[in-house]
Scaffold this motif. Structure first.
Motif, PDB file in Angstrom:
ATOM      1  N   LEU A  70       0.679  -1.290   0.052  1.00 57.16           N
ATOM      2  CA  LEU A  70       0.126   0.081   0.034  1.00 57.16           C
ATOM      3  C   LEU A  70       0.943   1.504  -0.005  1.00 57.16           C
ATOM      4  CD1 LEU A  70      -2.663  -1.109   2.643  1.00 57.16           C
ATOM      5  CD2 LEU A  70      -2.996  -0.717   0.111  1.00 57.16           C
ATOM      6  N   ASN A  71       1.832   1.185   0.834  1.00 59.26           N
ATOM      7  CA  ASN A  71       2.915   2.199   0.929  1.00 59.26           C
ATOM      8  C   ASN A  71       3.630   2.637  -0.478  1.00 59.26           C
ATOM      9  OD1 ASN A  71       4.051   4.736   2.263  1.00 59.26           O
ATOM     10  ND2 ASN A  71       5.704   3.131   3.070  1.00 59.26           N
ATOM     11  N   SER A  72       3.870   1.668  -1.305  1.00 61.05           N
ATOM     12  CA  SER A  72       4.563   1.762  -2.620  1.00 61.05           C
ATOM     13  C   SER A  72       3.602   2.271  -3.626  1.00 61.05           C
ATOM     14  CB  SER A  72       4.951   0.249  -3.113  1.00 61.05           C
ATOM     15  OG  SER A  72       5.420   0.460  -4.224  1.00 61.05           O
ATOM     16  N   GLN A  73       2.144   1.684  -3.569  1.00 61.42           N
ATOM     17  CA  GLN A  73       1.209   2.125  -4.673  1.00 61.42           C
ATOM     18  C   GLN A  73       0.668   3.497  -4.253  1.00 61.42           C
ATOM     19  OE1 GLN A  73      -2.050  -0.711  -4.348  1.00 61.42           O
ATOM     20  NE2 GLN A  73      -3.319   0.449  -5.728  1.00 61.42           N
ATOM     21  N   TYR A  74       0.628   4.164  -3.140  1.00 66.07           N
ATOM     22  CA  TYR A  74       0.032   5.058  -2.839  1.00 66.07           C
ATOM     23  C   TYR A  74       0.737   6.421  -2.228  1.00 66.07           C
ATOM     24  CZ  TYR A  74      -4.677   3.014  -3.138  1.00 66.07           C
ATOM     25  OH  TYR A  74      -5.490   1.961  -3.627  1.00 66.07           O
ATOM     26  N   ARG A  75       2.150   6.112  -2.021  1.00 64.67           N
ATOM     27  CA  ARG A  75       2.984   7.004  -1.643  1.00 64.67           C
ATOM     28  C   ARG A  75       4.241   6.894  -2.141  1.00 64.67           C
ATOM     29  NH1 ARG A  75       4.345   6.761   3.906  1.00 64.67           N
ATOM     30  NH2 ARG A  75       4.802   8.927   4.080  1.00 64.67           N
ATOM     31  N   GLN A  76       4.371   6.082  -3.175  1.00 59.22           N
ATOM     32  CA  GLN A  76       5.327   5.666  -4.039  1.00 59.22           C
ATOM     33  C   GLN A  76       7.027   5.494  -3.059  1.00 59.22           C
ATOM     34  OE1 GLN A  76       3.397   8.323  -5.153  1.00 59.22           O
ATOM     35  NE2 GLN A  76       2.591   6.381  -6.029  1.00 59.22           N
ATOM     36  N   ALA A  85      -2.954   6.272   6.558  1.00 56.41           N
ATOM     37  CA  ALA A  85      -4.640   6.797   6.683  1.00 56.41           C
ATOM     38  C   ALA A  85      -4.953   7.325   5.312  1.00 56.41           C
ATOM     39  CB  ALA A  85      -4.412   7.992   7.671  1.00 56.41           C
ATOM     40  N   PHE A  86      -6.172   7.010   5.072  1.00 53.93           N
ATOM     41  CA  PHE A  86      -6.630   7.236   3.734  1.00 53.93           C
ATOM     42  C   PHE A  86      -7.862   8.118   4.075  1.00 53.93           C
ATOM     43  CE2 PHE A  86      -4.357   3.584   2.932  1.00 53.93           C
ATOM     44  CZ  PHE A  86      -3.417   4.065   1.698  1.00 53.93           C
TER      45      PHE A  86
END
Length: 175
Positions: A70-76, A85-86
């Motif tokens: 998730l960190n890679s996908q949404y925060r690169q 937190a979304f």
């Protein structure tokens, strides 16, 4: 005012026989406890959030590999982190009266890595449940628009987290 909290214990589903333990404190926090904490926290933060009859929040307890994804996908950032937190409500998001009076008002989702929380709890020399509460409070503040782009705002956010944890009977030293 109340919160509808949806707790997804992915971490414990992955490792059902694993009893995460630090010292004498078992880490698994019952969903009712989470709900009580979030209700208390929203009560404290109520003046700073849109008024609604009730609120909805998702809380997912996961492992390092899923949070890294998730960190890679949404925060690169292709590495595990402790909490993501979304937020459903963005600052410039138009809010109609109908939306604010709908039941419940969806605030967003908080994802916590139990793996990272466990390491951080050992480093900080407190229980895993204290660390999980700390990270959940941090995530909640992010859902409500708090951020920490500089030292001063980080300090304010950490002080607010201490206040939230104290309100539910958890004492934490951030020095």
């Amino acid at each position: 005012m109340r919160v509808e909290l949806y707790v997804e214990e992915y971490f414990y589903e992955l490792f059902p026989t694993t009893s995460v333990k630090i010292g004498d404190t078992y880490a698994r926090i019952p969903p009712e406890t989470w709900e009580n904490w979030f209700n208390d926290w929203l009560e404290i933060l109520h003046p700073q959030i849109p008024s609604a009859p009730s609120y909805e929040i998702g809380l997912r307890l996961t492992d390092d590999s899923q949070i890294q994804e998730l960190n890679s996908q949404y925060r690169q950032q292709n590495k595990p982190t402790d909490v993501l937190a979304f937020a459903a409500l963005e600052v410039d998001f138009p809010q109609s009266e109908e939306m604010l009076t709908s039941v419940p008002l969806y605030l967003g989702d908080i994802i916590v890595s139990v793996d990272t929380a466990q390491r951080q709890a050992q480093q900080q020399e407190h229980s895993l449940s204290t660390e999980l509460a700390w990270l959940a409070a941090h995530g909640l503040l992010h859902l409500l628009g708090w951020d920490h782009p500089d030292e001063e705002s980080l300090e304010r956010m950490l002080e607010q987290q201490v206040r939230l944890l104290n309100a539910v009977g958890i004492t934490i030293d951030i020095e």
